[in-house]
Design a protein around this motif. Structure first.
Motif, mmCIF file in Angstrom:
data_model
loop_
_atom_site.group_PDB
_atom_site.id
_atom_site.type_symbol
_atom_site.label_atom_id
_atom_site.label_comp_id
_atom_site.label_asym_id
_atom_site.label_seq_id
_atom_site.Cartn_x
_atom_site.Cartn_y
_atom_site.Cartn_z
ATOM 1 N N ARG A 55 -2.578 -7.009 -12.327
ATOM 2 C CA ARG A 55 -1.774 -7.722 -13.206
ATOM 3 C C ARG A 55 -0.261 -7.729 -13.387
ATOM 4 O O ARG A 55 0.422 -8.809 -13.516
ATOM 5 N N GLU A 56 0.103 -6.620 -13.078
ATOM 6 C CA GLU A 56 1.528 -6.441 -13.008
ATOM 7 C C GLU A 56 2.250 -7.241 -11.915
ATOM 8 O O GLU A 56 3.085 -7.876 -11.809
ATOM 9 N N GLU A 57 1.466 -7.302 -10.707
ATOM 10 C CA GLU A 57 1.802 -8.161 -9.584
ATOM 11 C C GLU A 57 1.847 -9.603 -9.903
ATOM 12 O O GLU A 57 2.445 -10.286 -9.158
ATOM 13 N N ALA A 58 0.633 -9.984 -10.410
ATOM 14 C CA ALA A 58 0.292 -11.357 -10.556
ATOM 15 C C ALA A 58 1.377 -11.956 -11.342
ATOM 16 O O ALA A 58 1.626 -13.255 -11.364
ATOM 17 N N LEU A 59 1.895 -11.367 -12.686
ATOM 18 C CA LEU A 59 2.914 -11.846 -13.352
ATOM 19 C C LEU A 59 4.226 -12.060 -12.695
ATOM 20 O O LEU A 59 5.007 -12.994 -13.030
ATOM 21 N N ALA A 60 4.429 -11.582 -11.493
ATOM 22 C CA ALA A 60 5.538 -11.699 -10.662
ATOM 23 C C ALA A 60 5.192 -12.690 -9.419
ATOM 24 O O ALA A 60 6.109 -13.523 -9.013
ATOM 25 N N HIS A 61 4.222 -12.627 -8.867
ATOM 26 C CA HIS A 61 3.829 -13.326 -7.711
ATOM 27 C C HIS A 61 2.558 -14.292 -7.841
ATOM 28 O O HIS A 61 2.229 -14.923 -6.707
ATOM 29 N N GLY A 62 1.942 -14.486 -8.955
ATOM 30 C CA GLY A 62 0.844 -15.523 -9.092
ATOM 31 C C GLY A 62 -0.705 -14.584 -8.926
ATOM 32 O O GLY A 62 -0.511 -13.535 -8.320
ATOM 33 N N SER A 63 -1.557 -15.170 -9.135
ATOM 34 C CA SER A 63 -2.984 -14.542 -9.241
ATOM 35 C C SER A 63 -3.102 -14.156 -7.968
ATOM 36 O O SER A 63 -3.742 -13.078 -7.687
ATOM 37 N N ARG A 64 -3.237 -15.169 -6.954
ATOM 38 C CA ARG A 64 -3.930 -14.922 -5.671
ATOM 39 C C ARG A 64 -3.199 -13.780 -5.021
ATOM 40 O O ARG A 64 -3.668 -12.709 -4.448
ATOM 41 N N GLN A 65 -1.692 -13.602 -4.957
ATOM 42 C CA GLN A 65 -1.114 -12.696 -4.580
ATOM 43 C C GLN A 65 -0.939 -11.301 -5.155
ATOM 44 O O GLN A 65 -0.801 -10.304 -4.697
ATOM 45 N N GLY A 66 -1.174 -11.509 -6.524
ATOM 46 C CA GLY A 66 -1.311 -10.115 -7.033
ATOM 47 C C GLY A 66 -2.580 -9.521 -6.812
ATOM 48 O O GLY A 66 -2.634 -8.435 -6.831
ATOM 49 N N VAL A 67 -3.562 -10.302 -6.719
ATOM 50 C CA VAL A 67 -4.782 -9.579 -6.095
ATOM 51 C C VAL A 67 -4.628 -8.917 -4.822
ATOM 52 O O VAL A 67 -5.124 -7.747 -4.518
ATOM 53 N N LEU A 68 -4.019 -9.552 -3.933
ATOM 54 C CA LEU A 68 -4.049 -9.009 -2.577
ATOM 55 C C LEU A 68 -2.908 -7.788 -2.526
ATOM 56 O O LEU A 68 -3.050 -6.860 -1.857
ATOM 57 N N ARG A 69 -1.894 -7.940 -3.259
ATOM 58 C CA ARG A 69 -0.852 -6.874 -3.310
ATOM 59 C C ARG A 69 -1.365 -5.835 -4.105
ATOM 60 O O ARG A 69 -1.249 -4.525 -3.583
ATOM 61 N N GLY A 70 -1.965 -5.953 -5.148
ATOM 62 C CA GLY A 70 -2.636 -4.874 -5.924
ATOM 63 C C GLY A 70 -3.656 -3.873 -5.211
ATOM 64 O O GLY A 70 -3.771 -2.923 -5.126
ATOM 65 N N LEU A 71 -4.380 -5.020 -4.278
ATOM 66 C CA LEU A 71 -5.412 -4.237 -3.318
ATOM 67 C C LEU A 71 -4.776 -3.206 -2.496
ATOM 68 O O LEU A 71 -5.284 -2.083 -2.086
ATOM 69 N N THR A 72 -3.620 -3.965 -1.689
ATOM 70 C CA THR A 72 -3.030 -3.165 -0.596
ATOM 71 C C THR A 72 -2.187 -1.970 -1.123
ATOM 72 O O THR A 72 -2.272 -0.986 -0.387
#
Length: 707
Positions: A603-620
């Motif tokens: 959620r933190e990453e998605a607020l800055a980069h969008g939902s799809r990128q947020g999931v990928l960044r959160g996962l990595t």
């Protein structure tokens, strides 16, 4: 003007460190003292509404104190027992009358129908606890005086003594194994010398504080603690404290690489980890507190005891660990050094490949993983929770088990441990007849003032009599419990008798039935609590529902695998009645933990980069730390296997396997694939559901601003 704040930045961590060192030094010894206030008497855990509990209370009116039977069985070296040996056996146990811990006069030695064994019952005081091994030693010494025979001791007293032996040294042994496992894993994963010891020290401080609080409550009879709760508390605190510490330490490493300032990095790491850690702890603590709705007092005890442990784990994570990290800085990670790449969303190559696979075919990933988990879950109904028979309670051979097998070969299985019936005196004959006519009952008779059934006029107290019914099957067996069902049905049907059936087998049966009722009440409560916490944390409705559904599926899949492993690999014919409930509470609450760690970062990453990128960044970014935390938690629960009891071995396998399955499959594949496939709508009704606010491809992580 800048001197005071600068001093405060170092003074506060130093004070916190000194406070925790004082707590550890003062309260640490309590981690090894819970055994002093623990009880392993299963009868004390039944609710007042249970029929067997009502029999215990009614039985007291007959001036026959509740006792703990020790069944002495002799087998002759020759084919048959001689009359001289029978007389010697009666004399040897008869001499125990009046000895410390012995109630009344032991029964005469009775000859088996096949003439090859003798049996006598020595009634012991029920609350002997630490004195029980010594009293049984006296009984064994007396029994061994019969020449030409081998003497063994069976019955509840012998089982309780073996149970106490199994739990002996549980504090030191279990704690040592768990801490050693955690230390080895942390050293291998983080290749840091100092950080693992700091994390373990924090978990030990948390355990010492938790045990001191629980000890004080148990001393005042506010909570009840048995060996199982005692062992689970140690594992739970160490595992939870280590998990939370890993999350905070990983975030501190990121912030330190960006900021360079130790104090500022520690403060920001706490601030950005606080929500995930407290929400995760709340799911576990409130899930455990839901056990207060249980009718079994040992389940109710685990609720507040476990919640206390979780609170202490969070306390050390958010105070002791940041203080040490602020004082040590990069030294905590020696010989490695945090660098700028640690703050990027690139992550480890393994997690980059995982994220790429999920991103390329999200629907395929969640369909395959979902089908595999569903196939495993299909075996979950085959897990039997009818209880563990006596010969399987102990993983290793136990003297009481061998003795019970000897009793079963020569006498009715329920000898020396009868079902106890309390009924109105004017209907005693009818109730006795109904008991004798019950399938599975070997004999029944009203108890006289001497305390023996059928040995004279029945003792009448307040218009009630006691009738003892000896069962054909062993008192702990499924067949005996089925006989109790039939016996209750038959004696309840006697008009005007107001009959109640209790005794050891009835207590086991009532425990089983109460545990089944507890599952139907507590499971929905736990799911509701977790769902509510997730909704508040993630400010969404669909994602929380998905997370709860996935951890529930993981639990059922774990039960399915456990059923196959227990029956075909470990040789268990059943599980303890409380195992499915304990497994559910731990797996669902702890499974949501890892999803909270992941999705709060997503959620933190998605607020800055969008939902799809947020999931990928959160996962990595969280892949490494969450996997490490899962492995550590699995290893700590696996440490329960050092206690040679089926219940703890079963709990250890269910939680360890379930945590690994959740960490490596559910959190790594199923959840990210589902959220990517659903898209921004998964976050409805939050702002994220309106569409991605940033481009899908963006190479850097969210902006970092100095605190």
């Amino acid at each position: 003007m800048r001197t005071a704040p600068r001093r405060a930045r170092w003074l506060v961590p130093l004070v916190l460190l000194l406070v925790w060192l004082g707590v550890g030094g003062t309260l640490g010894p309590y981690a090894g003292k819970l055994g002093e206030v623990a009880t392993n008497d299963q009868a004390s855990f039944l609710p007042q509404s249970a029929e067997s509990t009502q029999v215990l209370e009614a039985r007291a009116a007959f001036a026959q104190a509740e006792t703990l039977p020790a069944i002495v069985v002799w087998t002759a070296d020759g084919a048959r027992v001689t009359e001289a040996q029978r007389a010697a056996a009666t004399e040897s146990v008869g001499a125990l009358a009046g000895s410390p811990g012995v109630v009344g006069r032991p029964s005469p030695a009775l000859l088996s129908d096949d003439g090859q064994a003798l049996q006598a019952v020595v009634q012991l005081e029920p609350g002997l606890d630490e004195e029980l091994p010594a009293v049984l030693g006296e009984v064994r010494a007396a029994a061994q005086q019969v020449p030409g025979t081998e003497a063994q001791i069976a019955g509840p007293a012998a089982s309780q003594a073996d149970l106490s032996d199994a739990f002996a040294g549980i504090d030191g042994l279990l704690l040592g194994v768990a801490l050693a496992a955690v230390l080895v894993i942390l050293l291998l994963v983080y290749r840091s010398v100092l950080l693992p010891f700091v994390i373990i020290l924090g978990s030990v401080f948390a355990l010492g504080l938790a045990c001191a609080v629980v000890y004080a409550l148990a001393q005042r009879d506010i909570v009840q603690v048995d060996g199982q709760v005692q062992g689970i508390l140690s594992i739970l605190v160490i595992g939870a404290a280590t998990d939370y510490a890993l999350l905070l330490a990983a975030r501190f490493r990121e912030e330190l690489a960006v900021r360079g300032d130790r104090a500022a990095a520690a403060l920001v790491a706490v601030r950005r980890s606080f929500g995930a850690i407290t929400a995760s702890a709340a799911t576990v603590a409130l899930g455990l507190l839901a056990l207060l709705a249980s009718d079994l007092t040992n389940n109710r005890a685990l609720g507040p005891v476990g919640a206390i442990g979780i609170v202490c784990a969070v306390l050390t994570t958010l105070t002791f660990l940041p203080a040490v990290l602020a004082l040590l800085g990069r030294t905590a990670y020696w010989p490695t050094r945090p660098k700028a790449s640690d703050a990027s969303a690139e992550g480890h190559p393994v997690w980059l490949r995982v994220a790429a696979r999920v991103n390329a075919r999200p629907r395929f990933v969640w369909l395959v993983t979902g089908l595999v988990l569903t196939a495993l879950a299909a075996f979950s109904p085959t897990l039997s929770a009818k209880g563990v028979p006596l010969d399987e309670i102990f993983v290793n051979d136990a003297p009481s088990v061998a003795a019970q097998e000897t009793v079963g070969r020569h006498f009715p299985g329920g000898s020396g441990n009868p079902a106890v019936i309390i009924a109105d005196a004017d209907r005693a004959d009818a109730v006795t007849a109904a008991a004798k006519d019950t399938e599975g009952v070997a004999s029944a008779g009203a108890v006289s003032a001497s305390g023996r059934p059928g040995a004279g006029e029945p003792q009448v107290v307040d218009g009630r009599v006691r009738i003892d019914a000896t069962l054909d099957a062993a008192a702990d067996s499924d067949a005996a419990k089925e006989t109790i069902e039939r016996l209750r049905e038959n004696v309840h049907a006697v008009p005007g008798a107001d009959a109640l059936v209790g005794g050891y087998t009835a207590q086991q049966y009532d425990t089983q039935q109460t545990a089944a009722h507890d599952r139907t009440v507590i499971v929905p409560v736990v799911l509701g609590i977790i769902l509510l916490i997730l909704i508040v944390l993630l400010r969404s409705l669909l994602v929380p529902v998905l997370l709860v559904a996935t951890v529930a599926l993981n639990f059922l899949a774990t039960l399915g695998v456990s059923s196959l492993v227990f029956e075909h690999l470990l040789g268990f014919s059943g599980t303890d009645a409380s195992v499915p409930l304990y497994g559910f509470v731990f797996l669902v609450a702890l499974g949501v933990d890892y999803n909270i760690f992941l999705m709060s970062r997503v959620r933190e990453e998605a607020l800055a980069h969008g939902s799809r990128q947020g999931v990928l960044r959160g996962l990595t970014t969280t892949g490494g730390v969450i996997t490490s935390a899962g492995v550590v938690l699995a290893a700590t629960f696996a440490a329960l296997m050092v206690i040679p009891l089926a219940f703890l071995v079963q709990i250890a396998f269910i939680v360890a396997f379930g945590v690994l399955l959740d960490t490596l499959v559910v959190r790594s594949l199923l959840v990210p694939a589902l959220v990517i496939d659903i898209g921004p709508r998964a976050w409805w009704p939050s702002v994220l559901a309106r569409g991605d606010s940033r481009p899908e491809e963006e190479p850097q992580t969210a902006d970092r601003r100095p605190a």
